[in-house]
Motif scaffolding. Structure first.
Motif, PDB file in Angstrom:
ATOM      1  N   GLU A 129      -9.960  -0.303  15.438  1.00  0.00           N
ATOM      2  CA  GLU A 129     -10.107  -1.398  15.774  1.00  0.00           C
ATOM      3  C   GLU A 129     -11.495  -2.352  16.337  1.00  0.00           C
ATOM      4  OE1 GLU A 129      -8.317  -0.026  19.783  1.00  0.00           O
ATOM      5  OE2 GLU A 129      -6.690   1.189  18.989  1.00  0.00           O
ATOM      6  N   ILE A 130     -12.290  -2.076  16.988  1.00  0.00           N
ATOM      7  CA  ILE A 130     -13.739  -2.294  17.035  1.00  0.00           C
ATOM      8  C   ILE A 130     -14.487  -3.347  16.040  1.00  0.00           C
ATOM      9  CG2 ILE A 130     -16.402  -1.415  17.414  1.00  0.00           C
ATOM     10  CD1 ILE A 130     -15.169   0.462  19.327  1.00  0.00           C
TER      11      ILE A 130
ATOM     12  N   GLU B 246      -9.683   5.655  14.999  1.00  0.00           N
ATOM     13  CA  GLU B 246      -8.837   4.420  15.521  1.00  0.00           C
ATOM     14  C   GLU B 246      -9.036   3.580  16.407  1.00  0.00           C
ATOM     15  OE1 GLU B 246      -5.971   3.590  14.066  1.00  0.00           O
ATOM     16  OE2 GLU B 246      -6.377   6.053  12.524  1.00  0.00           O
ATOM     17  N   THR B 247     -10.593   4.161  17.412  1.00  0.00           N
ATOM     18  CA  THR B 247     -11.014   2.860  18.601  1.00  0.00           C
ATOM     19  C   THR B 247     -12.363   2.697  17.525  1.00  0.00           C
ATOM     20  OG1 THR B 247     -10.729   4.619  20.020  1.00  0.00           O
ATOM     21  CG2 THR B 247     -12.528   3.442  19.902  1.00  0.00           C
TER      22      THR B 247
ATOM     23  N   GLU C 238     -21.108  -0.057  20.737  1.00  0.00           N
ATOM     24  CA  GLU C 238     -18.829  -0.432  21.830  1.00  0.00           C
ATOM     25  C   GLU C 238     -18.326   1.184  21.575  1.00  0.00           C
ATOM     26  OE1 GLU C 238     -17.001  -3.105  23.348  1.00  0.00           O
ATOM     27  OE2 GLU C 238     -19.397  -3.752  22.813  1.00  0.00           O
ATOM     28  N   LEU C 239     -18.718   2.158  20.982  1.00  0.00           N
ATOM     29  CA  LEU C 239     -18.042   3.118  20.474  1.00  0.00           C
ATOM     30  C   LEU C 239     -18.719   3.857  21.460  1.00  0.00           C
ATOM     31  CD1 LEU C 239     -18.239   4.329  17.022  1.00  0.00           C
ATOM     32  CD2 LEU C 239     -16.404   4.290  18.860  1.00  0.00           C
TER      33      LEU C 239
ATOM     34  N   ALA D 158     -17.130   4.035  24.700  1.00  0.00           N
ATOM     35  CA  ALA D 158     -15.928   4.030  24.839  1.00  0.00           C
ATOM     36  C   ALA D 158     -16.616   4.839  24.938  1.00  0.00           C
ATOM     37  CB  ALA D 158     -15.118   3.489  23.657  1.00  0.00           C
ATOM     38  N   TYR D 159     -17.016   5.941  23.813  1.00  0.00           N
ATOM     39  CA  TYR D 159     -17.512   7.636  24.533  1.00  0.00           C
ATOM     40  C   TYR D 159     -18.583   8.054  24.798  1.00  0.00           C
ATOM     41  CZ  TYR D 159     -13.079   7.992  21.616  1.00  0.00           C
ATOM     42  OH  TYR D 159     -11.410   6.775  21.186  1.00  0.00           O
TER      43      TYR D 159
END
Length: 166
Positions: free
Chosen positions: A39-40, A35-36, A88-89, A92-93
């Motif tokens: 969005e990215i 899901e992230t 970006e991932l 985020a993670y």
């Protein structure tokens, strides 16, 4: 229905089907990461004026159906989407970044990209949406890679002896 786009001196309809997967095709795009990632990818496409027609994120690969400006090269589309989404991932993670730290990148080098040609947009959208249903494993012993266990390939530090030609 073909929705052509316009620039100052041209009218165009450039639609592409793009597929790419994580390095070693590990099933890491799940448990909220998917899901992230959606969005990215939407933010990237908005920024570069790519229009997402359909998108499906499976645990081990991604299907895109998008239209892009006629000035965008196919390799640039794939490179832009893969590089920015990986950065970006990883932000985020952090666990995902730690998992892939030995090989240094999230995405595999390759990708598949094709122009859609005469295929209707509805046909391609249906194909991409049906990927989630058809990707469900039907066998036991599915290959998974838990975040706690670094794969053997990444853990080993192989030192190959150099061969000197005489």
């Amino acid at each position: 229905m073909n929705k052509s786009r316009h620039s100052s001196h041209s009218t165009y309809l450039c639609r592409y089907h793009l597929i790419f997967c994580p390095k070693f095709r590990f099933r890491v795009l799940k448990d909220g990461v998917d899901e992230t990632l959606k969005e990215i990818l939407q933010k990237i496409c908005d920024r570069y004026r790519y229009e997402i027609q359909a998108m499906e994120v499976m645990p081990d690969h991604i299907h895109f159906f998008l239209s892009a400006p006629q000035t965008a090269a196919l390799t640039d589309i794939a490179w832009t989407i893969k590089s920015i989404s990986a950065i970006e991932l990883f932000k985020a993670y952090p666990d995902l970044k730690h998992f892939y730290q030995r090989c240094g990148r999230l995405w595999s080098n390759g990708y598949f990209i094709a122009t859609t040609g005469d295929a209707s947009a509805e046909t391609i959208k249906k194909y991409i949406e049906d990927q989630r249903k058809s990707s469900e494993p039907t066998w036991k012993g599915e290959r998974v890679c838990p975040e706690q266990r670094i794969p053997e390939l990444l853990r080993l530090k192989l030192n190959y002896p150099m061969r000197i030609k005489s």
